[in-house]
Design an enzyme around this catalytic site. Structure first.
Site, PDB file in Angstrom:
ATOM      1  N   LYS A 260       1.662   0.457 -11.604  1.00  0.00           N
ATOM      2  CA  LYS A 260       1.951   1.878 -11.480  1.00  0.00           C
ATOM      3  C   LYS A 260       3.183   2.189 -12.306  1.00  0.00           C
ATOM      4  CE  LYS A 260       3.021   5.545  -8.217  1.00  0.00           C
ATOM      5  NZ  LYS A 260       3.051   5.961  -6.810  1.00  0.00           N
TER       6      LYS A 260
ATOM      7  N   LYS B  67      -2.343   2.950 -12.964  1.00  0.00           N
ATOM      8  CA  LYS B  67      -2.033   4.363 -12.753  1.00  0.00           C
ATOM      9  C   LYS B  67      -0.813   4.764 -13.542  1.00  0.00           C
ATOM     10  CE  LYS B  67      -0.444   7.398  -9.154  1.00  0.00           C
ATOM     11  NZ  LYS B  67       0.126   7.489  -7.862  1.00  0.00           N
TER      12      LYS B  67
HETATM   13  C1  PBG Z   1       3.342   8.205  -3.971  1.00  0.00           C
HETATM   14  C2  PBG Z   1       2.265   8.571  -4.936  1.00  0.00           C
HETATM   15  C3  PBG Z   1       2.362   9.343  -6.101  1.00  0.00           C
HETATM   16  C4  PBG Z   1       1.066   9.473  -6.587  1.00  0.00           C
HETATM   17  C5  PBG Z   1       0.230   8.767  -5.738  1.00  0.00           C
HETATM   18  N1  PBG Z   1       0.999   8.198  -4.722  1.00  0.00           N
HETATM   19  C6  PBG Z   1       3.501  10.025  -6.720  1.00  0.00           C
HETATM   20  C7  PBG Z   1       4.665   9.268  -7.186  1.00  0.00           C
HETATM   21  O1  PBG Z   1       4.686   8.035  -7.259  1.00  0.00           O
HETATM   22  O2  PBG Z   1       5.645   9.956  -7.465  1.00  0.00           O
HETATM   23  C8  PBG Z   1       0.675  10.265  -7.796  1.00  0.00           C
HETATM   24  C9  PBG Z   1      -0.712  10.789  -7.801  1.00  0.00           C
HETATM   25  C10 PBG Z   1      -0.973  11.839  -8.817  1.00  0.00           C
HETATM   26  O3  PBG Z   1      -0.113  12.225  -9.621  1.00  0.00           O
HETATM   27  O4  PBG Z   1      -2.116  12.322  -8.814  1.00  0.00           O
HETATM   28  N2  PBG Z   1       4.039   7.040  -4.257  1.00  0.00           N
HETATM   29 ZN    ZN Z   2       5.955   6.850  -2.965  1.00  0.00          ZN
END
Ligand code: PBG
Ligand code: ZN
Length: 330
Positions: free
Chosen positions: A201, A254
């Site tokens: 991520k 992601k």
């Molecule tokens: C929380 C999380 C996020 C997303 C999914 N889980 C946001 C982040 O890490 O700030 C993003 C999902 C999206 O942008 O569609 N940790």
């Molecule tokens: Zn988070």
């Protein structure tokens, strides 16, 4: 003699039927996962301004939405909670009466029937929607405390599974969280519950609209001390390797669009199913351009998500899931 004019690549592009016969990759409804946001209250169905076509839903309207999703043939939803109140430790994330726990309990009761009308419920495991500072773990000396977060994340996962979640999806990027969650689930007797880890991520500007939807933007600093540097692919493979070693059943990359090389590399290197998350900013860009009449939304969405499949994704998490499911049926 080889090559042209004996060889003509266009011969197999002549009709749609021929093209379909030689098609190498295609997106199926069964590849899709639809993300949803649940809020307290009843009768709530509030459109998210940065995610047109997506809504914050209370439990009752969520149930109706989920029936619709299941009837479209989409196999699973990914559930995010927006709690009544936030605090320093994100305690609403792991109480039995938390918004996600209550939603899951209701959904599991109403939608986990016979195989053919079952909807799988995947829950996001993170603290940023629940902490008043908006970070993914508790703060100590101005920084996110990795090891203190593990315990809370494990508690969150167990409480969600206890409520009836099919699978948990940790998105926090703390070191060791898959192992912590695996061992807590096993200890609680949930040895058969899979973990889909957000293994690679990246610290991305593409999460902007989501943070507006969940009210989870960090109050200070950013997430670059725990989410990955967008420039790194070797490190992404190491993150995936570690998560698999810790017990991840499905590994996610992601965002997806700007990271399809990572999807491909993960697919080639490891034997686990790969999920690609078509995140909020990717959705918002297409929606905005389509609203201007600059692009053909339906075709762009199919082309984009087919690209994820071509890169090696097995599972595609997308806010377009309902639209895609409907158009694949036509
Ligand atoms: C929380 C999380 C996020 C997303 C999914 N889980 C946001 C982040 O890490 O700030 C993003 C999902 C999206 O942008 O569609 N940790
Ligand atoms: Zn988070």
């Amino acid at each position: 003699m080889t090559g042209f004019p004996k060889v003509r690549m266009r011969r197999l592009r002549k009709t749609e039927t021929l093209r379909r016969m030689v098609r190498e990759n295609s997106l199926r409804v069964s590849d899709l996962v639809y993300p949803l946001f649940v809020v307290p209250g009843t009768g709530v169905r509030k459109e998210i301004s940065s995610l047109p076509g997506c809504y914050r839903l209370s439990i009752d309207t969520l149930v109706e939405e989920c029936k619709c999703i299941r009837d479209l043939g989409i196999p699973a939803v990914l559930l995010f909670g927006i709690p009544e109140k936030k605090d320093a430790l994100g305690s609403e994330a792991y109480t039995a009466t938390g918004i996600v726990q209550r939603a899951v309990k209701t959904l599991a009761r109403k939608l986990s029937g016979k195989a053919e009308d079952r909807l799988e419920i995947v829950t996001d495991v993170c603290l940023c929607e629940y902490t008043d500072h908006g970070h993914c773990g508790p703060i100590r000396n101005g920084a996110v405390d990795n090891d203190a977060a593990l315990q809370l994340l494990a508690k969150t996962a167990v409480s969600q599974v206890r409520a009836g979640a099919t699978m948990v999806a940790p998105s926090d990027m703390m070191d060791g969280r898959v192992a912590a969650i695996r061992s807590a689930l096993d200890k609680a007797g949930f040895v058969d519950t899979p973990i889909m880890s957000y293994a690679a991520k990246f610290a991305s500007a593409y999460y902007g609209p989501f943070r507006e939807a969940a009210g989870s933007a960090p109050r200070f600093g950013d997430r670059r001390s725990y989410q990955m540097d967008p420039a790194n692919v070797r490190e992404a493979l190491e993150e995936v390797r570690l998560d698999i070693e810790e017990g991840a059943d499905i590994v996610m990359v992601k965002p997806a669009l700007a990271y399809l090389d990572v999807v491909r590399a993960v697919k080639e290197r490891f034997g686990r199913p790969v999920a690609a998350y078509n995140v909020s900013g990717e959705y918002a860009m297409i929606k905005a351009a389509a609203a201007q009449g600059w692009i053909d939304e339906k075709r762009i969405v199919l082309e984009t998500l087919t690209g994820f499949k071509r890169a090696g994704a097995d599972i595609v998490i997308t806010y377009f899931a309902k639209d895609v499911a409907a158009s694949l049926r036509e």
